[in-house]
Scaffold this active site. Structure first.
Site, mmCIF file in Angstrom:
data_model
loop_
_atom_site.group_PDB
_atom_site.id
_atom_site.type_symbol
_atom_site.label_atom_id
_atom_site.label_comp_id
_atom_site.label_asym_id
_atom_site.label_seq_id
_atom_site.Cartn_x
_atom_site.Cartn_y
_atom_site.Cartn_z
ATOM 1 N N PHE A 98 0.873 -1.173 0.000
ATOM 2 C CA PHE A 98 0.000 0.000 0.000
ATOM 3 C C PHE A 98 0.906 1.217 0.000
ATOM 4 O O PHE A 98 1.688 1.425 0.933
ATOM 5 C CB PHE A 98 -0.882 0.030 1.251
ATOM 6 C CG PHE A 98 -1.729 1.289 1.376
ATOM 7 C CD1 PHE A 98 -3.098 1.234 1.167
ATOM 8 C CD2 PHE A 98 -1.166 2.524 1.705
ATOM 9 C CE1 PHE A 98 -3.892 2.378 1.276
ATOM 10 C CE2 PHE A 98 -1.945 3.667 1.812
ATOM 11 C CZ PHE A 98 -3.303 3.598 1.601
ATOM 12 N N GLU A 99 0.820 2.019 -1.034
ATOM 13 C CA GLU A 99 1.458 3.335 -1.002
ATOM 14 C C GLU A 99 0.707 4.258 -1.946
ATOM 15 O O GLU A 99 0.286 3.855 -3.028
ATOM 16 C CB GLU A 99 2.961 3.288 -1.319
ATOM 17 C CG GLU A 99 3.357 2.820 -2.677
ATOM 18 C CD GLU A 99 4.886 2.782 -2.866
ATOM 19 O OE1 GLU A 99 5.640 3.004 -1.899
ATOM 20 O OE2 GLU A 99 5.312 2.506 -4.003
#
Length: 405
Positions: A302-303
């Site tokens: 997740f980014e």
């Protein structure tokens, strides 16, 4: 007997102070982020927890990110609106054809909790062409636009300067030490591509922001604002949900190579950086193995990030240095520690944001807010795996060095 004037004044002042404290307490924001303090209280948390925490911060009630927040108003985010309020951003996935079911599950969750309102496009990458079945089913899973791209061999193949014999010996040595995925060529190639090659693809040449989405992840909370516009409006360049320890043997030479780079390019080190996050020893022995790196990193499955971060002169030169050093293959440098070291050193830490309000799971870890818009996610839960996994949480190190924004 009359009360002396001085006593009357003192009593009145004391009463006013009491009233001020009382009003302040009642007016305080119950959703304000609170940094846990004090020792570990028995019975509050399962398993070992970050040192100094008396509770997980996600147990505290929380709301949305700070204003301003851009919301749906009429058809301003309709999928067919050519003049919508969307900015130049995409949801981005590196995925294989055989991961279709897992990708559809991730899409279903993110569309249900967020993207059905904002209709940002999906951009899919694969090292081989996508099948018609993959394209048809993922296109049907969203009202937003979808595009499908094959990674050029020059971007994916093992570089010519990598010594094949040394690489083979290194893979075996890492496997003998229990370093996960170390014998998989495709894993090394994926880590290198995600670190410094993906944004060179023509499909992203005009894109500014991306949200990375992997197959088989979960999203739990309704998010009612445009997260890309929020990043832009608040001058943020990197957003995360989880930060963890890494295997020290997988990044044994990453920090020494980083120090070599900084010696040649001291101008790239930001004044208000988060170097302490990278060097403060959390797990005994990690810093000794890595030459000074804590192994704390943002879990980059997740980014949400601004691509100008990776396109900057600092990161371009840093990635080129690391690429020539060969650690993506002779060790198992991942994009998570590489991105995290770069963000921690080259970026102002005030531009990094913890998305507390986005409920997320990538097995076996969670980001679970205490928020009425969430379902299927227990507030404060960090893992549903074995208790020792709780000790892998690096959030306290980040918060201590950069705050809880």
């Amino acid at each position: 007997m009359a009360i002396p004037k001085a006593m009357r004044v003192l009593g009145g002042a004391t009463f006013l102070v009491f009233l001020f404290v009382l009003v302040t307490l009642y007016r305080s924001d119950p959703t304000a982020i609170k940094l846990p303090t004090g020792g570990i209280k028995e019975g509050i948390l399962p398993g070992p927890r970050p040192q100094g925490w008396d509770h997980d911060p996600q147990l505290d009630p929380s709301g949305e990110a700070p204003e301003p927040l851009r919301r749906v108003n009429g058809n301003n985010y309709a999928p067919d609106n050519a003049n919508s309020d969307r900015i130049n951003a995409t949801l981005l996935s590196l995925v294989r054809n055989e991961e279709l079911a897992d990708m559809l599950q991730s899409m279903h969750d993110l569309e249900r909790t967020w993207n059905h309102k904002f209709n940002y496009p999906w951009t899919f990458f694969n090292d081989v062409p996508f099948t018609d079945d993959f394209k048809q089913k993922t296109t049907a899973a969203t009202n937003a636009k979808t595009s499908y791209h094959t990674i050029p061999k020059a971007h994916w193949d093992i570089p010519s300067w990598i010594n094949k014999d040394l690489y083979a010996a290194s893979k075996k040595a890492l496997a003998d030490k229990g370093v996960q995925y170390s014998e998989m060529d495709s894993y090394h190639q994926m880590c290198r591509w995600n670190s410094g090659v993906f944004y060179q693809h023509d499909a992203l040449k005009d894109v500014q922001y991306y949200w990375r989405v992997e197959p088989k992840v979960h999203f739990f909370c309704g998010v009612d604002y445009d997260v890309f516009r929020w990043m832009q409006d608040h001058n943020k360049t990197y957003g995360f949900t989880l930060t963890l320890l890494d295997s020290p043997d997988s990044v044994k030479s990453l920090w020494p190579e980083t120090l070599k780079f900084l010696a040649d390019h001291p101008e790239h080190e930001a004044k208000n950086n988060a170097k302490g996050f990278l060097t403060e020893e959390k797990e005994k022995g990690h810093n000794h193995i890595t030459g000074g790196y804590s192994t704390c990193h943002f879990w980059s499955n997740f980014e949400i990030a601004d691509l100008s971060l990776w396109r900057s002169k600092a990161y371009t030169q840093y990635f080129e240095h690391l690429d020539k050093a060969g650690g993506f293959f002779y060790e198992r440098w991942g994009d998570a520690p590489v991105h995290s070291v770069a963000v921690g050193l080259f970026e102002d830490k005030s531009k990094v944001h913890w998305f507390r309000d986005i409920g997320y799971q990538h097995i076996p870890f969670f980001n679970c807010p205490n928020n009425g818009k969430c379902s299927g996610c227990e507030p404060g839960r960090f893992t549903d795996g074995e208790d020792w996994l709780n000790s892998q949480d690096c959030r306290n190190v980040w918060f201590q060095n950069a705050g809880m924004d």
